[in-house]
Motif scaffolding. Sequence first.
Motif, mmCIF file in Angstrom:
data_model
loop_
_atom_site.group_PDB
_atom_site.id
_atom_site.type_symbol
_atom_site.label_atom_id
_atom_site.label_comp_id
_atom_site.label_asym_id
_atom_site.label_seq_id
_atom_site.Cartn_x
_atom_site.Cartn_y
_atom_site.Cartn_z
ATOM 1 N N GLU A 121 0.832 -1.215 0.000
ATOM 2 C CA GLU A 121 0.000 0.000 0.000
ATOM 3 C C GLU A 121 0.868 1.267 0.000
ATOM 4 O O GLU A 121 0.347 2.373 0.081
ATOM 5 C CB GLU A 121 -0.913 0.027 1.235
ATOM 6 C CG GLU A 121 -1.857 -1.171 1.360
ATOM 7 C CD GLU A 121 -2.969 -1.183 0.321
ATOM 8 O OE1 GLU A 121 -3.298 -0.108 -0.217
ATOM 9 O OE2 GLU A 121 -3.490 -2.286 0.042
ATOM 10 N N GLN A 122 2.181 1.065 -0.032
ATOM 11 C CA GLN A 122 3.140 2.175 -0.014
ATOM 12 C C GLN A 122 2.939 3.088 1.188
ATOM 13 O O GLN A 122 2.926 4.311 1.089
ATOM 14 C CB GLN A 122 3.105 2.930 -1.332
ATOM 15 C CG GLN A 122 3.391 1.969 -2.468
ATOM 16 C CD GLN A 122 3.744 2.635 -3.777
ATOM 17 O OE1 GLN A 122 3.629 3.837 -3.929
ATOM 18 N NE2 GLN A 122 4.180 1.850 -4.724
ATOM 19 N N ARG A 123 2.753 2.436 2.349
ATOM 20 C CA ARG A 123 2.662 3.180 3.605
ATOM 21 C C ARG A 123 4.004 3.100 4.322
ATOM 22 O O ARG A 123 4.873 2.303 3.956
ATOM 23 C CB ARG A 123 1.560 2.593 4.490
ATOM 24 C CG ARG A 123 0.201 2.772 3.876
ATOM 25 C CD ARG A 123 -0.902 2.265 4.780
ATOM 26 N NE ARG A 123 -2.152 2.317 4.050
ATOM 27 C CZ ARG A 123 -3.116 1.413 4.129
ATOM 28 N NH1 ARG A 123 -2.986 0.378 4.943
ATOM 29 N NH2 ARG A 123 -4.219 1.529 3.431
ATOM 30 N N LYS A 124 4.117 3.885 5.392
ATOM 31 C CA LYS A 124 5.400 3.923 6.097
ATOM 32 C C LYS A 124 5.662 2.625 6.855
ATOM 33 O O LYS A 124 4.809 2.160 7.620
ATOM 34 C CB LYS A 124 5.401 5.072 7.101
ATOM 35 C CG LYS A 124 5.690 6.396 6.472
ATOM 36 C CD LYS A 124 5.710 7.498 7.516
ATOM 37 C CE LYS A 124 5.672 8.820 6.807
ATOM 38 N NZ LYS A 124 5.169 9.891 7.633
ATOM 39 N N LEU A 125 6.841 2.093 6.650
ATOM 40 C CA LEU A 125 7.285 0.930 7.426
ATOM 41 C C LEU A 125 8.694 1.233 7.915
ATOM 42 O O LEU A 125 9.590 1.503 7.114
ATOM 43 C CB LEU A 125 7.266 -0.340 6.553
ATOM 44 C CG LEU A 125 7.833 -1.611 7.204
ATOM 45 C CD1 LEU A 125 7.082 -1.979 8.480
ATOM 46 C CD2 LEU A 125 7.771 -2.792 6.213
ATOM 47 N N VAL A 126 8.847 1.265 9.231
ATOM 48 C CA VAL A 126 10.157 1.542 9.829
ATOM 49 C C VAL A 126 10.591 0.285 10.563
ATOM 50 O O VAL A 126 9.866 -0.230 11.417
ATOM 51 C CB VAL A 126 10.095 2.736 10.815
ATOM 52 C CG1 VAL A 126 11.475 3.002 11.429
ATOM 53 C CG2 VAL A 126 9.567 3.991 10.124
ATOM 54 N N ILE A 127 11.766 -0.199 10.201
ATOM 55 C CA ILE A 127 12.298 -1.415 10.813
ATOM 56 C C ILE A 127 13.531 -1.059 11.627
ATOM 57 O O ILE A 127 14.423 -0.359 11.137
ATOM 58 C CB ILE A 127 12.628 -2.443 9.700
ATOM 59 C CG1 ILE A 127 11.317 -2.995 9.138
ATOM 60 C CG2 ILE A 127 13.516 -3.559 10.216
ATOM 61 C CD1 ILE A 127 11.458 -4.121 8.178
ATOM 62 N N VAL A 128 13.556 -1.521 12.874
ATOM 63 C CA VAL A 128 14.715 -1.269 13.749
ATOM 64 C C VAL A 128 15.429 -2.611 13.960
ATOM 65 O O VAL A 128 15.178 -3.320 14.946
ATOM 66 C CB VAL A 128 14.277 -0.639 15.093
ATOM 67 C CG1 VAL A 128 15.489 -0.338 15.979
ATOM 68 C CG2 VAL A 128 13.460 0.632 14.854
ATOM 69 N N PRO A 129 16.294 -2.979 12.999
ATOM 70 C CA PRO A 129 16.952 -4.281 13.114
ATOM 71 C C PRO A 129 18.038 -4.261 14.176
ATOM 72 O O PRO A 129 18.645 -3.208 14.435
ATOM 73 C CB PRO A 129 17.578 -4.491 11.730
ATOM 74 C CG PRO A 129 17.735 -3.141 11.149
ATOM 75 C CD PRO A 129 16.734 -2.242 11.807
ATOM 76 N N ARG A 130 18.263 -5.421 14.787
ATOM 77 C CA ARG A 130 19.336 -5.524 15.784
ATOM 78 C C ARG A 130 20.055 -6.862 15.649
ATOM 79 O O ARG A 130 19.447 -7.917 15.836
ATOM 80 C CB ARG A 130 18.747 -5.354 17.184
ATOM 81 C CG ARG A 130 19.777 -5.070 18.245
ATOM 82 C CD ARG A 130 20.385 -6.329 18.782
ATOM 83 N NE ARG A 130 21.785 -6.131 19.113
ATOM 84 C CZ ARG A 130 22.637 -7.143 19.271
ATOM 85 N NH1 ARG A 130 22.267 -8.383 19.098
ATOM 86 N NH2 ARG A 130 23.878 -6.890 19.566
ATOM 87 N N GLU A 131 21.294 -6.771 15.272
ATOM 88 C CA GLU A 131 22.210 -7.911 15.252
ATOM 89 C C GLU A 131 23.603 -7.360 15.040
ATOM 90 O O GLU A 131 23.760 -6.277 14.461
ATOM 91 C CB GLU A 131 21.832 -8.885 14.103
ATOM 92 C CG GLU A 131 22.593 -10.197 14.096
ATOM 93 C CD GLU A 131 22.625 -10.889 15.451
ATOM 94 O OE1 GLU A 131 23.487 -10.523 16.289
ATOM 95 O OE2 GLU A 131 21.804 -11.785 15.689
ATOM 96 N N THR A 132 24.605 -8.063 15.516
ATOM 97 C CA THR A 132 25.965 -7.644 15.211
ATOM 98 C C THR A 132 26.928 -8.807 15.380
ATOM 99 O O THR A 132 26.746 -9.600 16.313
ATOM 100 C CB THR A 132 26.383 -6.439 16.100
ATOM 101 O OG1 THR A 132 27.548 -5.828 15.545
ATOM 102 C CG2 THR A 132 26.645 -6.835 17.527
#
Length: 195
Positions: A121-132
């Motif tokens: 739908e081309q809406r906002k998607l914010v992903i906060v990935p965590r790995e290192t």
Amino acid sequence: MKKIIIGLTGASGSAYFLRLIEVLLEYQIEIHVIASENGSQVLKYETGVGLEEQIKIWNEKSPDTSITLEDNNNMFSAVASGSYRCDGMIIIPCSMSTMAEIANGITKSLLTRAADVMMKEQRKLVIVPRETPLSTIHLKNMYELSKVGVTILPAMPGFYNHPKTLEDIINHIVGKTLDCIGIDNNNYKRWKGKN
Ligand SMILES: Cc1cc2nc3c(=O)[nH]c(=O)nc-3n(C[C@H](O)[C@H](O)[C@H](O)COP(=O)(O)O)c2cc1C
């Protein structure tokens, strides 16, 4: 009223999720929380907080904010459909596993289905990935998501604003996340800026 979906997965950093919702309690927002099984477990392990109980406490504390805990297996939920109008979705923290599913169009849970809906739908998607450290596969998935307009906001706090406490560091990531979803906030000290 703004409507936001918040995903919680089994990556480390569930304190970011707790702080994000605490900040949102100050706004009139309809929040739908979708947690993976591992997300709830890591939350309990890292913070001692039980998700269901915490959501009850938040709803009692802030009657203007409505928080619904979705069943991650329920594809009949309103948020599984693009016809449910909403302002965006944040996944905080996001595991490499969930990120891989989203980057590859796998939508077997409500959480990944809702993320897929945001993209179609081309809406906002914010992903906060965590790995290192990050593998080439993790980086490739981030790149693929970024190409279709997903905001990749790694849990990578800055130190230029001289954080004094763990809360300052958490607030920095949470404030940046809220900026990216379009929620005006003073949750962190901006570079040379007045809040
Ligand atoms: C305490 C703990 C911390 C974890 N931290 C991470 C992490 O930072 N990043 C990550 O990708 N996976 C992490 N994992 C592994 C994920 O929980 C695991 O890959 C899980 O399958 C993710 O499932 P989900 O995406 O459905 O939540 C962690 C697991 C545990 C038990």
